[in-house]
Write a protein that holds these residues in place. Sequence first.
Motif, mmCIF file in Angstrom:
data_model
loop_
_atom_site.group_PDB
_atom_site.id
_atom_site.type_symbol
_atom_site.label_atom_id
_atom_site.label_comp_id
_atom_site.label_asym_id
_atom_site.label_seq_id
_atom_site.Cartn_x
_atom_site.Cartn_y
_atom_site.Cartn_z
ATOM 1 N N PRO A 73 0.534 1.205 -6.563
ATOM 2 C CA PRO A 73 1.845 1.480 -5.953
ATOM 3 C C PRO A 73 1.797 2.694 -5.033
ATOM 4 O O PRO A 73 1.032 3.638 -5.262
ATOM 5 N N LYS A 74 2.613 2.668 -4.008
ATOM 6 C CA LYS A 74 2.632 3.762 -3.045
ATOM 7 C C LYS A 74 3.124 5.071 -3.657
ATOM 8 O O LYS A 74 2.865 6.153 -3.128
ATOM 9 N N THR A 75 3.830 4.970 -4.782
ATOM 10 C CA THR A 75 4.303 6.178 -5.459
ATOM 11 C C THR A 75 3.167 6.952 -6.125
ATOM 12 O O THR A 75 3.328 8.114 -6.487
ATOM 13 N N ASN A 76 2.022 6.303 -6.297
ATOM 14 C CA ASN A 76 0.864 6.956 -6.917
ATOM 15 C C ASN A 76 -0.377 6.561 -6.125
ATOM 16 O O ASN A 76 -1.223 5.815 -6.609
ATOM 17 N N PRO A 77 -0.496 7.019 -4.888
ATOM 18 C CA PRO A 77 -1.470 6.436 -3.955
ATOM 19 C C PRO A 77 -2.928 6.617 -4.369
ATOM 20 O O PRO A 77 -3.300 7.609 -4.994
ATOM 21 N N HIS A 78 -3.700 5.617 -3.996
ATOM 22 C CA HIS A 78 -5.140 5.632 -4.211
ATOM 23 C C HIS A 78 -5.815 6.537 -3.179
ATOM 24 O O HIS A 78 -5.473 6.509 -1.994
ATOM 25 N N THR A 79 -6.774 7.338 -3.627
ATOM 26 C CA THR A 79 -7.596 8.154 -2.730
ATOM 27 C C THR A 79 -8.953 7.484 -2.579
ATOM 28 O O THR A 79 -9.723 7.400 -3.534
ATOM 29 N N THR A 80 -9.227 6.981 -1.400
ATOM 30 C CA THR A 80 -10.518 6.353 -1.182
ATOM 31 C C THR A 80 -11.607 7.421 -1.044
ATOM 32 O O THR A 80 -11.353 8.528 -0.552
ATOM 33 N N PHE A 81 -12.792 7.076 -1.505
ATOM 34 C CA PHE A 81 -13.923 8.004 -1.423
ATOM 35 C C PHE A 81 -14.207 8.411 0.018
ATOM 36 O O PHE A 81 -14.791 9.465 0.270
ATOM 37 N N GLY A 82 -13.798 7.585 0.958
ATOM 38 C CA GLY A 82 -14.047 7.866 2.361
ATOM 39 C C GLY A 82 -13.337 9.094 2.888
ATOM 40 O O GLY A 82 -13.657 9.580 3.977
ATOM 41 N N LEU A 83 -12.367 9.621 2.117
ATOM 42 C CA LEU A 83 -11.616 10.792 2.562
ATOM 43 C C LEU A 83 -12.199 12.100 2.060
ATOM 44 O O LEU A 83 -11.638 13.167 2.338
ATOM 45 N N LEU A 84 -13.319 12.046 1.329
ATOM 46 C CA LEU A 84 -13.849 13.257 0.699
ATOM 47 C C LEU A 84 -14.836 14.017 1.578
ATOM 48 O O LEU A 84 -15.486 14.952 1.114
ATOM 49 N N GLY A 85 -14.960 13.646 2.837
ATOM 50 C CA GLY A 85 -15.798 14.391 3.755
ATOM 51 C C GLY A 85 -17.053 13.639 4.168
ATOM 52 O O GLY A 85 -17.515 12.731 3.470
ATOM 53 N N GLU A 86 -17.588 14.006 5.312
ATOM 54 C CA GLU A 86 -18.731 13.303 5.879
ATOM 55 C C GLU A 86 -19.970 13.416 4.997
ATOM 56 O O GLU A 86 -20.757 12.468 4.895
ATOM 57 N N ASP A 87 -20.154 14.538 4.325
ATOM 58 C CA ASP A 87 -21.322 14.704 3.467
ATOM 59 C C ASP A 87 -21.266 13.721 2.290
ATOM 60 O O ASP A 87 -22.268 13.092 1.939
ATOM 61 N N VAL A 88 -20.094 13.588 1.700
ATOM 62 C CA VAL A 88 -19.922 12.611 0.615
ATOM 63 C C VAL A 88 -20.129 11.203 1.145
ATOM 64 O O VAL A 88 -20.798 10.367 0.528
ATOM 65 N N LEU A 89 -19.569 10.950 2.314
ATOM 66 C CA LEU A 89 -19.674 9.618 2.902
ATOM 67 C C LEU A 89 -21.132 9.234 3.145
ATOM 68 O O LEU A 89 -21.539 8.086 2.898
ATOM 69 N N LYS A 90 -21.949 10.185 3.596
ATOM 70 C CA LYS A 90 -23.359 9.911 3.884
ATOM 71 C C LYS A 90 -24.177 9.649 2.616
ATOM 72 O O LYS A 90 -25.270 9.104 2.683
ATOM 73 N N HIS A 91 -23.643 10.049 1.468
ATOM 74 C CA HIS A 91 -24.372 9.891 0.205
ATOM 75 C C HIS A 91 -23.654 8.915 -0.736
ATOM 76 O O HIS A 91 -23.729 9.051 -1.957
ATOM 77 N N SER A 92 -22.966 7.944 -0.134
ATOM 78 C CA SER A 92 -22.232 6.992 -0.969
ATOM 79 C C SER A 92 -22.126 5.640 -0.271
ATOM 80 O O SER A 92 -22.375 5.514 0.930
ATOM 81 N N MET A 93 -21.804 4.633 -1.073
ATOM 82 C CA MET A 93 -21.356 3.351 -0.549
ATOM 83 C C MET A 93 -19.977 3.098 -1.143
ATOM 84 O O MET A 93 -19.731 3.385 -2.319
ATOM 85 N N ILE A 94 -19.073 2.606 -0.321
ATOM 86 C CA ILE A 94 -17.708 2.336 -0.764
ATOM 87 C C ILE A 94 -17.447 0.853 -0.563
ATOM 88 O O ILE A 94 -17.665 0.318 0.532
ATOM 89 N N CYS A 95 -16.980 0.203 -1.624
ATOM 90 C CA CYS A 95 -16.846 -1.256 -1.617
ATOM 91 C C CYS A 95 -15.382 -1.663 -1.679
ATOM 92 O O CYS A 95 -14.657 -1.289 -2.610
ATOM 93 N N TYR A 96 -14.955 -2.439 -0.690
ATOM 94 C CA TYR A 96 -13.590 -2.950 -0.624
ATOM 95 C C TYR A 96 -13.619 -4.477 -0.637
ATOM 96 O O TYR A 96 -14.626 -5.104 -0.302
ATOM 97 N N SER A 97 -12.480 -5.058 -0.994
ATOM 98 C CA SER A 97 -12.345 -6.508 -0.908
ATOM 99 C C SER A 97 -10.874 -6.875 -0.960
ATOM 100 O O SER A 97 -10.092 -6.206 -1.653
ATOM 101 N N ALA A 98 -10.510 -7.927 -0.245
ATOM 102 C CA ALA A 98 -9.144 -8.446 -0.326
ATOM 103 C C ALA A 98 -8.958 -9.349 -1.537
ATOM 104 O O ALA A 98 -7.860 -9.850 -1.771
ATOM 105 N N SER A 99 -10.008 -9.544 -2.321
ATOM 106 C CA SER A 99 -9.965 -10.559 -3.375
ATOM 107 C C SER A 99 -8.999 -10.219 -4.498
ATOM 108 O O SER A 99 -8.351 -11.112 -5.049
ATOM 109 N N LYS A 100 -8.872 -8.939 -4.874
ATOM 110 C CA LYS A 100 -7.989 -8.590 -5.983
ATOM 111 C C LYS A 100 -6.539 -8.459 -5.529
ATOM 112 O O LYS A 100 -5.646 -9.098 -6.069
#
Length: 392
Positions: free
Chosen positions: A209-236
Amino acid sequence: MKYDFDTPINRRGTSSYKWDTGSDFFGRDDIIPMWVADMDFPCAPCIVKAVQQRAAHPIYGYVVRQQPYYDAVLGWLKRRYHFDVRQEYLVFSPPGVIFAMSTVLRILTRPGDRVLIPTPNYDSLFDMAERSGRVLLESPLIWKNGVYTFDYEDLERKAASGAKVMVLSSPHNPTGRVWKREELEQLAQICLKYHVFMMVDEIHCDFVPKTNPHTTFGLLGEDVLKHSMICYSASKGFNLGGLGMSTIVLADDDIRQHFKEEMSIAQTRLDNVFGEAALMAAYTPEGEEWLDQVIAYVFENKAYLAEYLAEHIPEIKLFPSEGTYLVWLDCSGLPYKGMALEHFMINKAGVALSPGYEFGLEGERFLRMNLACPRSTLTKALQQIEAAVRTI
């Protein structure tokens, strides 16, 4: 509501994994299945229309992702999560998120390497590591201030012991926790400190719900982004599990190129022809309107469940579920655990829930319930569970 989520739709006879496997898995066809993580609601009308329009063209050959597809994905991530990702970071895994994560795990580790996983956690993430010969390092979540959170001291000890990869579900499956940004930042800093690559399954992130928004790992900075994979899907979020597709963000150039080569070798580069149409329709304002309404309906189911348990089945307690359509039920008030608890629900109550032991040792007195169903289905299941509990 604009959309009807109350009217039950008969899914039997549609090769439904949830509804057509009762006799195979449970020995009875009258089971109420509340275990498989898909919804018993019709998809958004805009998705149904898009798939029907594509089906009207009589050739279902190979498809290729063109710019409108990328625009749909990039636009959704920016609009819904404020994540302005570079297009070149995107790769795709039509078989799904688990296939993508398993592929990257094989790229980054060898048999015998250690994989750090906070528990309880989705059982397929365990299987992905253990069945490939990797060694699991489980870090149990702790109950603090009324919610599950990470045991950072334990995580740091295990990260320092030589873990190569950490696997996280966010939002959390099975508990429904929506991790706060500061929780994720502290976790990411531990992983960066000890050079632990972060594999983050965000497959349930749309169902928050928008009242308790999700924080995607992609917002934690370029260094984190370079050392991670983030998986999304429309399936759920959009109930498209049968169309088999996922979007992966890999910012590291070498890992991304290696991943693409693995997809090419396995000939899994191209999306399902109907999946392409469905995703592009889902990530529109019409799709988002439907999503917000189905989230609201399921959260009403959560409130109804909490009230029913408190009044009629106090032996079972509901843990707070901040996101996803899944809830984590504490059944320690019942005289069963593990398989005995699972079999009680199947044989006495006629309800199939996900057994907690599948999610780690901490889960043997728990069950996971899927609330993405009409209220009448939930009511019937609860009445049957109540009747079974009264026989103990």
